[in-house]
Design a protein around this motif. Structure first.
Motif, short mmCIF file in Angstrom:
data_model
loop_
_atom_site.label_atom_id
_atom_site.label_comp_id
_atom_site.label_asym_id
_atom_site.label_seq_id
_atom_site.Cartn_x
_atom_site.Cartn_y
_atom_site.Cartn_z
N ALA A 1 -2.49 34.34 -16.49
CA ALA A 1 -3.45 34.47 -15.39
C ALA A 1 -2.78 34.30 -14.03
CB ALA A 1 -4.58 33.46 -15.55
N TRP A 2 -2.03 33.22 -13.83
CA TRP A 2 -1.44 33.02 -12.51
C TRP A 2 -0.33 34.02 -12.23
CZ3 TRP A 2 3.63 31.83 -11.58
CH2 TRP A 2 4.36 31.17 -12.58
N ARG A 3 0.40 34.42 -13.24
CA ARG A 3 1.44 35.43 -13.04
C ARG A 3 0.82 36.78 -12.66
NH1 ARG A 3 3.74 31.94 -16.90
NH2 ARG A 3 5.98 31.58 -16.54
N ALA A 4 -0.22 37.17 -13.36
CA ALA A 4 -0.88 38.44 -13.07
C ALA A 4 -1.44 38.44 -11.65
CB ALA A 4 -1.99 38.70 -14.09
N LEU A 5 -2.00 37.34 -11.23
CA LEU A 5 -2.54 37.25 -9.88
C LEU A 5 -1.44 37.42 -8.83
CD1 LEU A 5 -4.84 36.66 -7.88
CD2 LEU A 5 -4.30 34.24 -8.13
N GLY B 1 3.78 37.80 3.89
CA GLY B 1 3.17 36.52 4.21
C GLY B 1 3.77 35.36 3.42
N LEU B 2 2.89 34.49 2.94
CA LEU B 2 3.34 33.30 2.22
C LEU B 2 3.99 33.62 0.87
CD1 LEU B 2 0.46 30.79 3.01
CD2 LEU B 2 2.78 30.84 3.95
N LEU B 3 3.78 34.83 0.37
CA LEU B 3 4.44 35.21 -0.89
C LEU B 3 5.95 35.19 -0.75
CD1 LEU B 3 2.17 38.11 -2.19
CD2 LEU B 3 2.33 35.78 -3.07
N ARG B 4 6.46 35.20 0.48
CA ARG B 4 7.91 35.13 0.70
C ARG B 4 8.50 33.86 0.10
NH1 ARG B 4 5.58 33.45 5.30
NH2 ARG B 4 6.40 31.59 6.31
N LEU B 5 7.70 32.80 0.04
CA LEU B 5 8.18 31.54 -0.52
C LEU B 5 8.37 31.63 -2.04
CD1 LEU B 5 5.81 29.19 1.50
CD2 LEU B 5 8.22 29.75 2.00
N LEU C 1 1.47 41.29 -4.93
CA LEU C 1 2.73 41.87 -4.46
C LEU C 1 2.77 43.38 -4.62
CD1 LEU C 1 5.60 41.24 -3.40
CD2 LEU C 1 6.33 41.14 -5.78
N HIS C 2 2.24 43.91 -5.71
CA HIS C 2 2.37 45.33 -6.00
C HIS C 2 1.59 46.18 -5.03
CE1 HIS C 2 4.89 45.53 -9.51
NE2 HIS C 2 4.29 44.46 -9.97
N GLY C 3 2.20 47.30 -4.70
CA GLY C 3 1.60 48.24 -3.76
C GLY C 3 0.69 49.24 -4.44
N ASP C 4 0.38 50.22 -3.68
CA ASP C 4 -0.59 51.22 -4.09
C ASP C 4 0.07 52.41 -4.79
OD1 ASP C 4 -0.81 53.17 -1.05
OD2 ASP C 4 0.82 51.94 -1.79
N ASP D 1 -1.48 42.15 -21.20
CA ASP D 1 -0.05 42.12 -21.49
C ASP D 1 0.54 40.78 -21.08
OD1 ASP D 1 0.27 44.89 -22.44
OD2 ASP D 1 -0.18 45.43 -20.37
N MET D 2 0.17 40.31 -19.89
CA MET D 2 0.65 39.01 -19.42
C MET D 2 0.21 37.91 -20.36
SD MET D 2 2.43 38.54 -16.65
CE MET D 2 3.06 39.51 -15.32
N GLN D 3 -1.05 37.95 -20.76
CA GLN D 3 -1.59 36.92 -21.64
C GLN D 3 -0.90 36.94 -23.00
OE1 GLN D 3 -5.81 37.31 -22.30
NE2 GLN D 3 -6.05 35.11 -22.52
N ALA D 4 -0.58 38.12 -23.51
CA ALA D 4 0.07 38.24 -24.81
C ALA D 4 1.45 37.60 -24.81
CB ALA D 4 0.17 39.71 -25.22
#
Length: 188
Positions: A87-91, A170-174, A96-99, A76-79
């Motif tokens: 790729a980088w967005r999906a990563l 963590g660093l995702l806060r940035l 970030l996403h939980g369980d 979906d991201m690639q489309a």
């Protein structure tokens, strides 16, 4: 319960209005984010609030072992964003996403039209989420709210949710603009 096909774009706009501030660095620009959201929104994993004229004014999405309201995969991201952009967005979003919580019914985002906030729509959606949890055999509802969303936290507390855990990102806060997510639970 659910969305009509013609409500998908409105639901995507509501979702972006509620979460775009946190997601814009990863999912922007807005036209692409809206296209992605309209593509991945699950009509069967949402409770919709309509006004007297039938216009969508709020949604409460949820996760189950069968999927989530606003989740998409790499394809979906690639489309929408292309091979590299997807790729980088999906990563980043995967980090970030939980369980999925198999013990408690999991809220996957609640959104109310900005101009309709304060009218009780969010409260009504949460009451319906709790009813849906009971219908599905759950004993509690769980949600995660970011540390800097005081208004949402106050609403959840008023409706009986209690904070049970806080987890930093963590660093995702940035990238996302918040430092931690608070897990709140309400028995049903």
């Amino acid at each position: 319960m659910g969305l009509e096909p013609e409500q998908r774009e409105a639901a995507a706009r509501l979702y972006w209005q509620a979460f775009g501030g946190k997601l814009e660095r990863v999912m922007g620009p807005e036209p692409l984010a809206l296209r992605f959201l309209a593509r991945v929104i699950r009509d069967d994993h949402v409770i919709a609030a309509l006004d007297a004229n039938g216009a969508l004014v709020g949604v409460a999405g949820f996760k189950t072992p069968r999927g989530a309201f606003a989740a998409g995969g790499f394809r979906d991201m690639q489309a929408v964003y292309g091979r590299f952009g997807g790729a980088w967005r999906a990563l980043l979003l995967r980090l970030l996403h939980g369980d999925i919580d198999n013990e408690r019914f999991l809220l996957d985002g609640i959104c109310v039209a900005r101009e309709r906030r304060g009218e009780g729509i969010g409260s009504a959606l949460l009451v319906e989420i709790c009813r849906e949890a009971v219908r599905r055999g759950y004993r509690a509802v769980r949600l995660d709210v970011v540390d800097n969303n005081w208004r949402a936290q106050a609403l959840y507390r008023r409706l009986g949710f209690v904070a049970v855990q806080s987890h930093g990102i963590g660093l995702l806060r940035l990238v996302f603009g918040f430092s931690s997510a608070i897990t709140m639970v309400r028995p049903v």
